[in-house]
Design an enzyme around this catalytic site. Sequence first.
Site, PDB file in Angstrom:
ATOM      1  N   HIS A  38     -11.512 -20.072 -49.863  1.00 34.99           N
ATOM      2  CA  HIS A  38     -11.719 -21.272 -49.046  1.00 34.99           C
ATOM      3  C   HIS A  38     -12.015 -22.487 -49.925  1.00 34.99           C
ATOM      4  CE1 HIS A  38     -12.531 -18.027 -46.142  1.00 34.99           C
ATOM      5  NE2 HIS A  38     -12.081 -18.880 -45.250  1.00 34.99           N
TER       6      HIS A  38
ATOM      7  N   ASP B 197      -2.357 -17.021 -44.485  1.00 35.64           N
ATOM      8  CA  ASP B 197      -3.739 -17.423 -44.274  1.00 35.64           C
ATOM      9  C   ASP B 197      -3.728 -18.942 -44.073  1.00 35.64           C
ATOM     10  OD1 ASP B 197      -6.500 -17.337 -44.045  1.00 35.64           O
ATOM     11  OD2 ASP B 197      -6.765 -16.032 -45.781  1.00 35.64           O
TER      12      ASP B 197
END
Length: 358
Positions: free
Chosen positions: A181, A252
């Site tokens: 992230h 993702d």
Amino acid sequence: MTLGPLMLDVAGTELTDDDRRRLSHPLVGGVILFSRNYSDPAQLAALTGEIHALKTPPLLIGADQEGGRVQRFREGFTHLPSMRTFGERWNTHPQQAKHLARETGFILASELRAHGVDFSFAPVLDLDYGASSVIGDRAFHADPNAVFQLGQSMMLGMKDAGMAACGKHFPGHGFVVADSHVDVPIDSRTLADITATDLVPFRLMMEAGLAAIMPAHVIYPQVDDKPAGFSRVWLRKLLRQQLDFDGAVFSDDLCMEAAAVAGGMVERVTAALEAGCDMALVCNRPDLADDVLANLQVDWPASSRARLTRMHGQPHPSTMTQLRETTRYADALHHIAGLGQDSTDLNLVDPTDYCARS
């Protein structure tokens, strides 16, 4: 009308005019929901109903409802234990652990289906090396066979409730410390090492009928210089050709820091789809989603559309009232009662919610 290759998010608990405009675009084929999109069961059912009514065939609706600290819908839903809970039970009572994992998968999926959600991005099939904070107790176990056995049980429980499973994060995110992230994780192991360990549960789950996978935003430089989700080597050569996987591949979230190696958002989406993803996720940046909708030029194959069609939820009790009246649901609740309640995960902030995905 056919579904498009993009999965977007929406602003809140009701659709705005901007949401409707984006979701009606031909390039959009799915919606991912987050905690901010949920206030209560009736609201969620109304939201999914409106989303499904926007197009024919209906848009896919997905969510991260794994259990433990990654559970988007909590109030009014059963608290689901972390996957490590089943791994700990596996160490002493493997058959019981498999049974509980299947019951949990059924509850997870049946409650989502009763609220109009098509599928969850679950189960996590990463190995627990004790190194990755972002994976951590989301993983079942360190042993590849245990991960497969428990993952398959979870998948079968989801299937019992009319839901396809999506295993993540191919070919394995558990070995690296960095969080994709906010960083670009690098896994320097050889393909032989990865094949002998992390790839095992993915391979076995595919052989057992896994419907979808999500690749990791991790670079494995001994295999390719691109993250797996942008890599033709991982997705076309290894996944499609060598492992013979014919399920759906979801990228993702392309707004994550690790995806920035592919360039701007249009370049990221293009790279993911050209590498072999069937659907690309653009989350929590409506401005970037608009840029993609205005500028994406992609040759999206019919095979991708066919794979995604299989991700629609199957018929199931249409309300929680109807679900609660079934013996299967009542028995499953009884079997998992108290499981994982000694965990502190209820008090944890979901580490993936700040930028949407895991």
